[in-house]
Design an enzyme around this catalytic site. Structure first.
Site, short mmCIF file in Angstrom:
data_model
loop_
_atom_site.label_atom_id
_atom_site.label_comp_id
_atom_site.label_asym_id
_atom_site.label_seq_id
_atom_site.Cartn_x
_atom_site.Cartn_y
_atom_site.Cartn_z
CD GLU A 200 36.16 35.49 55.04
OE1 GLU A 200 36.70 36.48 55.54
OE2 GLU A 200 36.55 34.32 55.26
CD GLU B 150 43.16 33.45 54.88
OE1 GLU B 150 42.44 34.14 55.62
OE2 GLU B 150 42.79 32.34 54.43
#
Length: 883
Positions: A464, A734
């Site tokens: 990502e 996260e």
């Protein structure tokens, strides 16, 4: 700092940088700090001079002004490839004149596209792999006095002059919206050149331009050919100039770097090395001729952001043998960069280095959260003595490495981790009496280091690593405390404007590599919020001017979306992403998406109105003030009951309504009490996600619930900011439960252990716990606001911030017998509003003097909250009994 007496200017900067090489701005701005002894020192006037080649070209004369930031050059037009010397002198409020500052310089790059004489060159063989080598042998005369190399690439490049790196920067030319904006770099290579034969060598890799990007395995998103563009200007003592350019006389070869990808790592076969390929004396007769690429120069811009560098190194903490039999090195810190290793082995021997952030519950190497990213370095030995390797064009996110091919007993002395990020000045510090909170602050900073690699990425390890707008927006104020992020974000915001869609929509990620995915509330709002934060924190009006059209387009895009006027209730939204109150199986919290979207609609139109006011766009100020008011009215009609309760009973709904002033004044105390009750009902735990978390503690403190905010920050049970630390976290996660209380790991597909969004609580630590802030009416810390909110839960808190004016500091400490000590540092040429919480006017002393008589104190008044002071610059120590 060179001391020229008790009063003088220093740290003279051009566009935020000290001695700027490769300046692309035609109207650069200058800023400086003042050194002054004593208190209450202000600048009353300045005089700036700019000269080139010993000839003065601009002299402001004595300008009566207290401004020392962002003074715009207004002399004759600047020429390309010219060094301009800058110096300043100042006067204080008593008319005392300083000496001239030490000279600084700004040297322009190639300001006009028609000054490029070089051709784009490429080697047309197997463009995807391996990396290419390009070289040029040329001859120079005697008495070289100056040499500048201007270079860029399609892909990423390293450039060498006579075998030496042109400088210590990495991942050039950086990541921009390449089809619209491509940076070139400027190198001072005079010391690397010699009379006679010289060689320039270039190594080309895929990088962001051609390499894998995103989780769909896509590549070549910007183009399918790597290429380089180089132009070397050499000046001789007699005034002659010689120019060496990339053209079809250059030679090319494949390299020993057979694979290099940002996500996947590198595969290097040292047996294929062309030793000395970038040096003179190398035989390139078997190399091929390069091909020319018709790419043009119209997208070229000078380097804008801070370059990426190796900033520090970490040694192994321990070498482990896992239950699965893996040899694993722990560096003690989740980080971003790469590992340099040394090996001594026979030809063909293979060394493999894999990278991971955590070990699993059994203590084994865990890489499932990387998804398709391999993060693996493979090195094939050439077999002569000790060989050393570190990657060229790939970076990894890791704390642990798994090593194959180096004897376990040698590993500890054969590997070193190199920390890599955009080389921003570190500006802020925070600490308090709770060591876990200090670790939280360290984790926030390390998360910023790991994810500020040329753009603000979401995470640095899996497939990502993109510039997610929402993540950047929520973390930006915290980021601006920790480091000087002004050039970094100025560059990124220009890419946001470049990639903004014709209808004003903003892509989810910048640069836009997700093509067609765009315009979620709280994500696209980065178009408005981020420029405003730069103005607020750095007093940077120009960034508002540059981004204004983009800001307007975004707000007008929102206006065009709603099915109902002044409501945003259409389109895709991430909502309160990863909130704890998400229904089972969902990543989206329970707060209605249209409530979040309309709240940000009101907030951003209000910020746009403020921006218009700053830029003296009075009609727009009226227009967007009215728009914000109407959206706020519609928000109340749609989401607030007549008695002031929100239709959505979530922490995030109340946080946004309170933080963005969306409720009627009479309803705010009740709403704050409801928010507090929601937190307490969860046993002092949060349920917020990416949207609510950044504002949660701020909203509580804003409305009188600072004690509860402290309890939230100090909460050690899951979910909380300190819970991950109990599980060994050294960066921000996260998910609140990246590692669950039972030791098992969160979902593999989306489980980053270096994701800075929740680190946005750092803003509360600086602004509320330590009480250090800027006055928005006097941005950039021209007026400092010191207002610590004190808690019994800790015994001290202190923060410092190296502002554009100099060091700002705020700290408090509880002493015996309810005595309180507050220490403040205010830089010259600024003033401060200081709140001493819980103080009574007659009982405050400053450096043993009653506060009303203390030097530098302009006014004192008693308030319900404590004693309010207005002070000039200087260092202060206040003592009083806390009520």
């Amino acid at each position: 700092m060179h001391n020229k007496g008790s009063f003088h200017p220093y740290d003279l900067r051009c566009e935020y940088k000290v001695n700027y090489l490769g300046l692309g701005e035609r109207s650069p701005r200058f800023s400086w700090k003042l050194h002054a002894e004593g208190r209450d020192v202000r600048q009353s006037a300045y005089r700036l001079q700019v000269s080139t080649g010993g000839q003065e070209i601009w002299d402001t004369g004595k300008i009566i002004s207290d401004q020392s930031l962002h003074i715009t050059y207004a002399g004759p037009a600047l020429g390309s490839r010219t060094r301009y010397e800058i110096r300043v002198k100042v006067w204080n409020q008593h008319g005392q004149e300083s000496d001239w500052s030490e000279a600084a310089y700004g040297e322009t790059g190639l300001l006009d596209q028609d000054e490029w004489r070089a051709s784009w060159i490429t080697a047309r063989f197997e463009q995807s792999e391996p990396c290419q080598l390009l070289r040029k042998l040329f001859t120079l005369g005697d008495n070289i006095v100056s040499a500048r190399l201007y270079a860029t690439s399609l892909g990423v490049y390293r450039v060498y002059v006579n075998g030496e790196s042109a400088d210590d920067t990495l991942f050039a030319p950086g990541w921009t919206s390449y089809n619209k904006r491509l940076q070139y770099q400027t190198y001072d290579v005079a010391k690397l050149l010699a009379s006679g034969e010289n060689t320039i060598g270039v190594m080309l890799g895929n990088g962001w331009y051609m390499g894998n990007l995103g989780w769909n395995g896509l590549s070549q998103l910007y183009g399918n050919e790597r290429a380089a563009l180089l132009q070397l200007h050499v000046q001789y003592k007699d005034g002659r100039e010689e120019v060496i350019v990339s053209d079809d006389s250059w030679r090319a070869s494949k390299s020993a770097l057979l694979m290099s990808e940002l996500y996947h790592g590198e595969y290097y076969d040292a047996r294929l090395e062309s030793k000395g390929w970038h040096n003179k004396g190398f035989d390139d007769s078997e190399w091929t001729q390069v091909s020319l690429l018709d790419y043009g120069y119209d997208t070229l811009i000078a380097q804008e952001g801070e370059p990426v560098r190796i900033v520090e190194e970490l040694q192994p903490v321990q070498v482990l043998r896992t239950p699965n039999g893996e040899t694993v090195v722990d560096f003690g810190q989740n980080m971003v960069g790469w590992v340099q290793f040394a090996v001594e082995a026979e030809e063909g021997h293979t060394v493999v280095i894999r990278h991971a952030e955590v070990l699993d519950n059994d203590g084994n190497f865990y890489t499932s959260n990387l998804r398709t990213a391999k993060q693996t370095i493979t090195y094939i030995c050439r077999g002569d003595q000790v060989e050393r390797y570190e990657p060229y064009f790939s970076f990894q996110g890791f704390r642990y490495i798994q090593v194959e091919g180096i004897r376990p007993e040698l590993i500890a002395t054969r590997v070193v981790a190199k920390v890599i990020h955009s080389d921003m000045d570190q500006t802020g510090t925070f600490e308090c009496s709770d060591e876990l909170v200090n670790q939280l602050q360290r984790n926030i900073v390390w998360g910023q280091k790991g994810n500020f690699l040329d753009i603000p990425t979401d995470c640095p390890q899996r497939d990502e690593r993109m510039g997610w707008t929402g993540d950047a927006q929520v973390f930006m104020r915290t980021a601006a405390f920790n480091m000087n992020v002004a050039p970094f974000f100025t560059k990124w915001l220009k890419d946001l404007a470049a990639d903004q869609l014709p209808d004003g929509g903003v892509p989810f990620v910048i640069p836009d590599v997700l093509r067609g995915r765009h315009s979620s509330a709280a994500w696209g709002d980065a178009a408005v919020i981020c420029p405003w934060v730069l103005y607020e924190r750095y007093g940077d009006r120009r960034v508002l001017e540059q981004q204004y059209e983009s800001m307007v387009k975004w707000v007008e895009y929102i206006r065009s979306q709603g099915e109902q006027e002044h409501l945003w209730n259409t389109g895709f939204h991430f909502g309160d992403w990863l909130a704890m109150d998400a229904p089972n199986g969902s990543r989206v919290g329970s707060t209605p998406k249209d409530l979040i979207a309309t709240a940000f609609y009101a907030y951003c139109s209000a910020l746009l109105a403020k921006t218009a006011a700053v830029l003296n766009k009075l009609e727009d100020e009226v227009r967007y003030t009215e728009l914000s008011e109407r959206v706020t009215e519609q928000f109340r009609r749609e989401f607030v009951t007549p008695n002031g309760r929100l239709a959505s009973p979530t922490q995030t709904a109340y946080v946004l309504a309170l933080m963005f002033d969306l409720l009627e004044e009479k309803h705010r105390p009740q709403a704050a009490a409801v928010l507090a009750s929601y937190v307490e009902e969860q046993n002092v735990r949060l349920t917020t996600g990416f949207v609510g978390t950044p504002y949660l503690c701020l909203a509580l403190s804003k409305h009188g619930y600072t004690d509860l905010a402290y309890k939230l920050v100090l909460q050690r049970e899951y979910p909380s900011w300190l819970y991950p630390i109990s599980k060994g976290a050294t960066t921000i996660w996260e998910h609140w439960d990246g590692i669950k209380p039972d030791g098992s790991l969160c979902e593999d597909p989306m489980n980053s252990y270096n994701h800075y969004a929740y680190g946005s609580v750092g803003e509360w630590l600086y602004r509320i716990a330590a009480g250090l802030d800027t006055d928005v009416q006097n941005p950039g810390y021209k007026k400092v606001r010191i207002a610590p909110q004190i808690s019994e839960a800790i015994s001290y808190a202190r923060a410092s911030y190296s502002s554009m004016y100099g060091m700002v500091a705020s700290g408090w400490e509880r002493l015996e017998d309810r005595r309180m000590k507050v220490k403040v540092v205010i830089p010259p040429n600024t003033e401060a509003s200081v709140m001493l919480p819980g103080a009574a006017m007659g009982q405050v002393v400053e450096s043993a003097v009653p506060v009303a008589y203390a030097a530098g104190v302009h006014s004192v008044r008693q308030t319900e909250a404590g004693v309010q002071l207005e002070v000039g610059s200087g260092e202060y120590e206040f003592l009083y009994v806390f009520k």
